[in-house]
Design a protein around this motif. Structure first.
Motif, PDB file in Angstrom:
ATOM      1  N   ASP A 150       0.835  -1.207   0.000  1.00  0.00           N
ATOM      2  CA  ASP A 150       0.000   0.000   0.000  1.00  0.00           C
ATOM      3  C   ASP A 150       0.868   1.254   0.000  1.00  0.00           C
ATOM      4  O   ASP A 150       0.589   2.218  -0.726  1.00  0.00           O
ATOM      5  CB  ASP A 150      -0.931   0.019   1.217  1.00  0.00           C
ATOM      6  CG  ASP A 150      -2.025  -1.019   1.141  1.00  0.00           C
ATOM      7  OD1 ASP A 150      -2.288  -1.547   0.032  1.00  0.00           O
ATOM      8  OD2 ASP A 150      -2.612  -1.328   2.196  1.00  0.00           O
ATOM      9  N   GLN A 151       1.917   1.253   0.811  1.00  0.00           N
ATOM     10  CA  GLN A 151       2.812   2.399   0.855  1.00  0.00           C
ATOM     11  C   GLN A 151       3.504   2.595  -0.494  1.00  0.00           C
ATOM     12  O   GLN A 151       3.629   3.729  -0.975  1.00  0.00           O
ATOM     13  CB  GLN A 151       3.857   2.198   1.959  1.00  0.00           C
ATOM     14  CG  GLN A 151       4.760   3.401   2.156  1.00  0.00           C
ATOM     15  CD  GLN A 151       5.796   3.137   3.223  1.00  0.00           C
ATOM     16  OE1 GLN A 151       6.588   2.207   3.103  1.00  0.00           O
ATOM     17  NE2 GLN A 151       5.769   3.952   4.266  1.00  0.00           N
ATOM     18  N   ASN A 152       3.936   1.504  -1.122  1.00  0.00           N
ATOM     19  CA  ASN A 152       4.560   1.601  -2.448  1.00  0.00           C
ATOM     20  C   ASN A 152       3.605   2.233  -3.458  1.00  0.00           C
ATOM     21  O   ASN A 152       3.996   3.086  -4.250  1.00  0.00           O
ATOM     22  CB  ASN A 152       5.008   0.226  -2.947  1.00  0.00           C
ATOM     23  CG  ASN A 152       6.204  -0.314  -2.200  1.00  0.00           C
ATOM     24  OD1 ASN A 152       6.837   0.401  -1.430  1.00  0.00           O
ATOM     25  ND2 ASN A 152       6.487  -1.579  -2.409  1.00  0.00           N
ATOM     26  N   ARG A 153       2.352   1.807  -3.416  1.00  0.00           N
ATOM     27  CA  ARG A 153       1.350   2.352  -4.339  1.00  0.00           C
ATOM     28  C   ARG A 153       1.184   3.856  -4.114  1.00  0.00           C
ATOM     29  O   ARG A 153       1.137   4.640  -5.059  1.00  0.00           O
ATOM     30  CB  ARG A 153       0.024   1.614  -4.150  1.00  0.00           C
ATOM     31  CG  ARG A 153      -1.017   1.930  -5.200  1.00  0.00           C
ATOM     32  CD  ARG A 153      -2.214   0.979  -5.136  1.00  0.00           C
ATOM     33  NE  ARG A 153      -1.819  -0.377  -5.512  1.00  0.00           N
ATOM     34  CZ  ARG A 153      -1.757  -1.415  -4.652  1.00  0.00           C
ATOM     35  NH1 ARG A 153      -2.073  -1.257  -3.396  1.00  0.00           N
ATOM     36  NH2 ARG A 153      -1.390  -2.603  -5.069  1.00  0.00           N
ATOM     37  N   ARG A 154       1.105   4.270  -2.852  1.00  0.00           N
ATOM     38  CA  ARG A 154       0.978   5.700  -2.542  1.00  0.00           C
ATOM     39  C   ARG A 154       2.215   6.472  -3.001  1.00  0.00           C
ATOM     40  O   ARG A 154       2.099   7.577  -3.547  1.00  0.00           O
ATOM     41  CB  ARG A 154       0.738   5.913  -1.040  1.00  0.00           C
ATOM     42  CG  ARG A 154      -0.647   5.504  -0.576  1.00  0.00           C
ATOM     43  CD  ARG A 154      -0.959   5.953   0.848  1.00  0.00           C
ATOM     44  NE  ARG A 154       0.095   5.743   1.818  1.00  0.00           N
ATOM     45  CZ  ARG A 154       0.311   4.614   2.495  1.00  0.00           C
ATOM     46  NH1 ARG A 154      -0.472   3.577   2.290  1.00  0.00           N
ATOM     47  NH2 ARG A 154       1.288   4.532   3.384  1.00  0.00           N
ATOM     48  N   MET A 155       3.404   5.899  -2.791  1.00  0.00           N
ATOM     49  CA  MET A 155       4.628   6.589  -3.217  1.00  0.00           C
ATOM     50  C   MET A 155       4.672   6.741  -4.733  1.00  0.00           C
ATOM     51  O   MET A 155       5.121   7.768  -5.244  1.00  0.00           O
ATOM     52  CB  MET A 155       5.871   5.856  -2.704  1.00  0.00           C
ATOM     53  CG  MET A 155       6.094   6.071  -1.212  1.00  0.00           C
ATOM     54  SD  MET A 155       7.704   5.525  -0.606  1.00  0.00           S
ATOM     55  CE  MET A 155       7.607   3.768  -0.824  1.00  0.00           C
ATOM     56  N   LYS A 156       4.180   5.748  -5.465  1.00  0.00           N
ATOM     57  CA  LYS A 156       4.137   5.856  -6.926  1.00  0.00           C
ATOM     58  C   LYS A 156       3.210   6.985  -7.352  1.00  0.00           C
ATOM     59  O   LYS A 156       3.551   7.769  -8.243  1.00  0.00           O
ATOM     60  CB  LYS A 156       3.677   4.528  -7.546  1.00  0.00           C
ATOM     61  CG  LYS A 156       4.714   3.435  -7.469  1.00  0.00           C
ATOM     62  CD  LYS A 156       4.159   2.117  -8.001  1.00  0.00           C
ATOM     63  CE  LYS A 156       5.160   1.003  -7.837  1.00  0.00           C
ATOM     64  NZ  LYS A 156       4.642  -0.284  -8.334  1.00  0.00           N
ATOM     65  N   GLU A 157       2.045   7.062  -6.713  1.00  0.00           N
ATOM     66  CA  GLU A 157       1.086   8.122  -7.047  1.00  0.00           C
ATOM     67  C   GLU A 157       1.649   9.500  -6.729  1.00  0.00           C
ATOM     68  O   GLU A 157       1.557  10.422  -7.547  1.00  0.00           O
ATOM     69  CB  GLU A 157      -0.223   7.900  -6.294  1.00  0.00           C
ATOM     70  CG  GLU A 157      -0.995   6.694  -6.770  1.00  0.00           C
ATOM     71  CD  GLU A 157      -2.173   6.345  -5.869  1.00  0.00           C
ATOM     72  OE1 GLU A 157      -2.409   7.045  -4.852  1.00  0.00           O
ATOM     73  OE2 GLU A 157      -2.850   5.343  -6.174  1.00  0.00           O
ATOM     74  N   VAL A 158       2.237   9.653  -5.557  1.00  0.00           N
ATOM     75  CA  VAL A 158       2.792  10.940  -5.149  1.00  0.00           C
ATOM     76  C   VAL A 158       3.988  11.297  -6.035  1.00  0.00           C
ATOM     77  O   VAL A 158       4.157  12.462  -6.425  1.00  0.00           O
ATOM     78  CB  VAL A 158       3.168  10.926  -3.648  1.00  0.00           C
ATOM     79  CG1 VAL A 158       3.914  12.178  -3.252  1.00  0.00           C
ATOM     80  CG2 VAL A 158       1.910  10.770  -2.804  1.00  0.00           C
ATOM     81  N   SER A 159       4.805  10.307  -6.378  1.00  0.00           N
ATOM     82  CA  SER A 159       5.940  10.549  -7.281  1.00  0.00           C
ATOM     83  C   SER A 159       5.459  11.069  -8.629  1.00  0.00           C
ATOM     84  O   SER A 159       6.049  11.993  -9.198  1.00  0.00           O
ATOM     85  CB  SER A 159       6.747   9.263  -7.500  1.00  0.00           C
ATOM     86  OG  SER A 159       7.381   8.863  -6.321  1.00  0.00           O
ATOM     87  N   GLN A 160       4.382  10.492  -9.135  1.00  0.00           N
ATOM     88  CA  GLN A 160       3.845  10.924 -10.427  1.00  0.00           C
ATOM     89  C   GLN A 160       3.355  12.372 -10.346  1.00  0.00           C
ATOM     90  O   GLN A 160       3.610  13.166 -11.248  1.00  0.00           O
ATOM     91  CB  GLN A 160       2.711  10.006 -10.885  1.00  0.00           C
ATOM     92  CG  GLN A 160       2.187  10.327 -12.267  1.00  0.00           C
ATOM     93  CD  GLN A 160       3.238  10.108 -13.348  1.00  0.00           C
ATOM     94  OE1 GLN A 160       3.840   9.061 -13.423  1.00  0.00           O
ATOM     95  NE2 GLN A 160       3.458  11.119 -14.185  1.00  0.00           N
ATOM     96  N   HIS A 161       2.661  12.709  -9.263  1.00  0.00           N
ATOM     97  CA  HIS A 161       2.181  14.091  -9.097  1.00  0.00           C
ATOM     98  C   HIS A 161       3.346  15.073  -9.020  1.00  0.00           C
ATOM     99  O   HIS A 161       3.325  16.131  -9.658  1.00  0.00           O
ATOM    100  CB  HIS A 161       1.309  14.220  -7.841  1.00  0.00           C
ATOM    101  CG  HIS A 161       0.010  13.476  -7.928  1.00  0.00           C
ATOM    102  ND1 HIS A 161      -0.905  13.654  -8.939  1.00  0.00           N
ATOM    103  CD2 HIS A 161      -0.512  12.531  -7.114  1.00  0.00           C
ATOM    104  CE1 HIS A 161      -1.926  12.855  -8.759  1.00  0.00           C
ATOM    105  NE2 HIS A 161      -1.722  12.155  -7.654  1.00  0.00           N
ATOM    106  N   LEU A 162       4.358  14.727  -8.243  1.00  0.00           N
ATOM    107  CA  LEU A 162       5.519  15.602  -8.108  1.00  0.00           C
ATOM    108  C   LEU A 162       6.273  15.707  -9.427  1.00  0.00           C
ATOM    109  O   LEU A 162       6.688  16.798  -9.833  1.00  0.00           O
ATOM    110  CB  LEU A 162       6.443  15.101  -6.988  1.00  0.00           C
ATOM    111  CG  LEU A 162       7.663  15.952  -6.674  1.00  0.00           C
ATOM    112  CD1 LEU A 162       7.271  17.397  -6.372  1.00  0.00           C
ATOM    113  CD2 LEU A 162       8.430  15.350  -5.500  1.00  0.00           C
TER     114      LEU A 162
END
Length: 172
Positions: free
Chosen positions: A104-116
């Motif tokens: 779950d944390q990996n998925r969130r980091m991928k999403e946040v990385s994409q936004h950034l």
């Protein structure tokens, strides 16, 4: 999104129970018994596989501690004990996070990385945008290598490496 192992196992189990088991021939107790064993094995995997890494880490730490303590009590430590204790082992904190939480944390980091990333490349000619593209491309390249290795048995035309070897290269 790539389905998790749990999602894949649940899907296989559901398809097996809904599609295969109902069409098994009546009167063949052995076939029905084997199907029930397969179903039970899938249920066991669904229930336990996410905990296997933590289980192994905890067990490794427990027996490493036991060996350390026993060797302190022994008059002489054998080469076998010294050899196994000199091998690298997992850190205790590796057992503290469940696999599903890491996923779950990996998925969130991928999403946040994409936004950034999107924010950084908005000014397409800037130094920050060029650096962000370079970082994202390198990360994507490593991700593709992992996924090709993970799914190598599904028939990719490339010659992906074995997943353990790919992870070892990327980690070290």
């Amino acid at each position: 999104m790539i389905p998790s192992i749990t999602q894949q196992l649940k899907s296989i189990h559901l398809r097996f129970k809904d599609s295969v088991m109902p069409v098994l021939p009546d009167g063949n107790d052995f076939v029905h018994e084997q199907a029930q064993l397969i179903s039970a094995a899938l249920e066991f995997l669904i229930d336990t596989h996410e905990h296997e890494y933590r289980y192994e880490v905890i067990e490794n730490i427990e027996y490493r501690n036991l060996l350390n303590e026993l060797s302190q009590e022994a008059a002489e430590t054998t080469p076998e004990v010294r050899a196994v204790l000199s091998e690298a082992g997992p850190a205790p904190q590796e057992a503290s996070i469940p696999l599903s939480d890491i996923s779950d944390q990996n998925r969130r980091m991928k999403e946040v990385s994409q936004h950034l990333f999107n924010a950084l490349v908005a000014d397409s000619g800037s130094t920050k945008a060029r650096r962000a593209r370079k970082l994202m491309a390198a990360t994507a390249e490593r991700q593709v290598a992992r996924e090709l290795a993970w799914y190598r048995l599904t028939g990719f035309p490339q010659e992906p490496g074995e997943i353990g070897a790919v992870l070892a290269v990327q980690h070290g």
